[in-house]
Design an enzyme around this catalytic site. Structure first.
Site, short mmCIF file in Angstrom:
data_model
loop_
_atom_site.label_atom_id
_atom_site.label_comp_id
_atom_site.label_asym_id
_atom_site.label_seq_id
_atom_site.Cartn_x
_atom_site.Cartn_y
_atom_site.Cartn_z
N TRP A 93 0.83 -1.21 0.00
CA TRP A 93 0.00 0.00 0.00
C TRP A 93 0.85 1.25 0.00
O TRP A 93 0.53 2.23 -0.66
CB TRP A 93 -0.98 -0.02 1.17
CG TRP A 93 -1.95 -1.16 1.06
CD1 TRP A 93 -2.05 -2.23 1.92
CD2 TRP A 93 -2.93 -1.39 0.03
NE1 TRP A 93 -3.04 -3.09 1.48
CE2 TRP A 93 -3.58 -2.61 0.33
CE3 TRP A 93 -3.31 -0.68 -1.11
CZ2 TRP A 93 -4.61 -3.12 -0.48
CZ3 TRP A 93 -4.33 -1.20 -1.91
CH2 TRP A 93 -4.96 -2.40 -1.59
N ASP A 148 -1.82 6.70 6.28
CA ASP A 148 -2.84 5.76 5.76
C ASP A 148 -3.10 4.76 6.88
O ASP A 148 -2.28 3.88 7.15
CB ASP A 148 -2.31 5.06 4.51
CG ASP A 148 -3.27 3.97 4.02
OD1 ASP A 148 -4.34 3.78 4.62
OD2 ASP A 148 -2.93 3.30 3.02
N LYS A 151 -12.12 -2.13 6.49
CA LYS A 151 -11.28 -3.04 7.25
C LYS A 151 -11.75 -3.06 8.71
O LYS A 151 -12.18 -4.07 9.22
CB LYS A 151 -9.80 -2.62 7.17
CG LYS A 151 -9.28 -2.37 5.76
CD LYS A 151 -8.97 -3.64 5.02
CE LYS A 151 -8.62 -3.49 3.55
NZ LYS A 151 -7.74 -2.43 3.11
#
Ligand SMILES: *Cc1c(COP(=O)(O)O)cnc(C)c1O
Length: 361
Positions: free
Chosen positions: A103, A173, A197
């Site tokens: 990511w 993030d 998530k």
């Protein structure tokens, strides 16, 4: 099907049963409105209460002050990979990124389209099995911001503390560990997290931004990509993901009822330790893939002695109602995602299953 299985999916992921039941009760007609939240105008009074309620509950959970905006946007964390540099890189047009996995790499790729990216540290040479130490960070004092990924969903690593970055705004993030513990928002310029998530169904991305950073957003930006536009429109510039925000709001209420984020963190540590302690006590049959001090409380990654056994355990687990434990292909093995809503009993049952599997194989 009445019975629910143990859902170890990395995302979209498990939600609290209380939240699902409440949403179910209100699905057909929300309170006395005679309509579902899905059918409601985002400008209606009833929806305004849902929306502001969610924003305020998030402010309570994280003690967010008036110097920060709370935005509910769309486009996932993926759109933030672009929005962050487009809005925050000017005027210096250079930013520091800490590369801790897939990511982070995607965030870096988008930032490079906007300006100069300095990779302040990376753990790629060891397949991202650890978090770079503070001493390793090569930070620029004149960077526009420093970006890091607090939890690496795929590699099972997590920052214990924020990197220290002096006066440079810190951008995070937090998609896969947002709200798993209390964090001091004042350390951040901006935090973003996709909802699917640890916070709700897919469709909404929370962005918490320090207001003084909004002056960096150029009027030349495309309208939707401009944080200032969303801030000035109270995060309702266009139609938001109304139903997802409603469910996310129910999750915030659930967290507050549980006793808040310190209590949640205590439970998360307890839960993860059940699994990690057994992995470490399994005489090398199960091997954690991340360095111990950097292990994630959310995504527990480990391997077995060989790939055939890994295939076998995944198949047997799935038949027994332990769903979604297959690791990401870039790590292999097993990944058990045990977010806030995942019950402690599910972790204990998984460990019992793993003990049996080891005995029989
Ligand atoms: C899942 C994930 C993303 C991507 O989220 P999307 O909602 O698919 O854009 C980004 N960062 C992290 C840490 C993730 O876990």
């Amino acid at each position: 099907m009445e019975k629910r299985i143990y859902n170890f999916s990395a995302g979209p992921a498990i939600l609290p049963e209380e939240v699902l039941k409440e949403a179910q009760e209100q699905l057909f007609s929300y309170k006395d409105t005679g309509m579902s939240v899905m059918e409601m105008s985002h400008r209606s009074k009833a929806y305004d209460e849902i929306f502001k309620g969610a924003q305020n509950d998030l402010r309570k959970l994280l003690k967010i002050g008036d110097d920060y905006d709370v935005l509910f946007l769309q486009g996932g964390a993926t759109l933030q990979f672009s929005m962050v540099p487009l809005n925050l890189m000017p005027p210096n047009n250079k930013a520091d990124y800490i590369n801790t996995g897939a990511w982070s790499k995607k965030a870096i790729k988008e930032a490079k389209r906007v300006g100069e990216v300095n990779v302040a540290a990376t753990s790629e040479s060891t397949n991202f099995n650890r978090i770079p130490k503070q001493e390793e960070l090569k930070l620029n004092a004149d960077a526009s911001y420093v970006h890091f990924t607090s939890n690496n969903t795929i590699f099972g690593t997590e920052f214990r503390n924020e990197p220290e970055v002096g006066n440079v705004p810190l951008v995070c993030d937090a998609s896969s560990d947002f709200l798993h513990k209390f964090v001091d928002i004042n350390k951040y310029g901006l935090i973003y997290a996709g909802s699917q998530k640890n916070m709700g169904p897919a469709g909404v991305t929370v962005v918490i931004i320090k207001r003084d950073l909004l002056q960096r957003s150029s009027d030349n930006l495309h309208t939707y990509l401009n944080y200032k536009v969303h801030s000035e429109g109270d995060s309702l510039y266009n139609t938001p993901a109304t139903f997802s925000i409603y469910v996310v709001g129910l999750v915030y209420k659930w967290l507050l009822n549980m006793g808040g984020l310190d209590e949640m963190y205590k439970r998360n540590v307890e839960k993860a330790n059940i699994l990690y302690d057994y992995i470490d006590a399994s005489d090398g049959y199960y091997i954690g893939t991340a360095e111990k001090e950097d292990r994630s409380l959310m995504n527990v990654t480990y391997r077995l002695p060989n790939e055939d056994l890994e295939k076998k355990i995944i198949a047997e687990a799935s038949a027994k109602g332990f769903s979604g434990i297959k690791g990401h292909r870039s790590v292999g093995g097993i990944r058990a995602s045990i977010y806030n809503a995942f019950p402690k009993k599910g972790v204990a049952d998984l460990v019992e299953f793993m003990k049996d599997f080891k005995k029989n194989n």
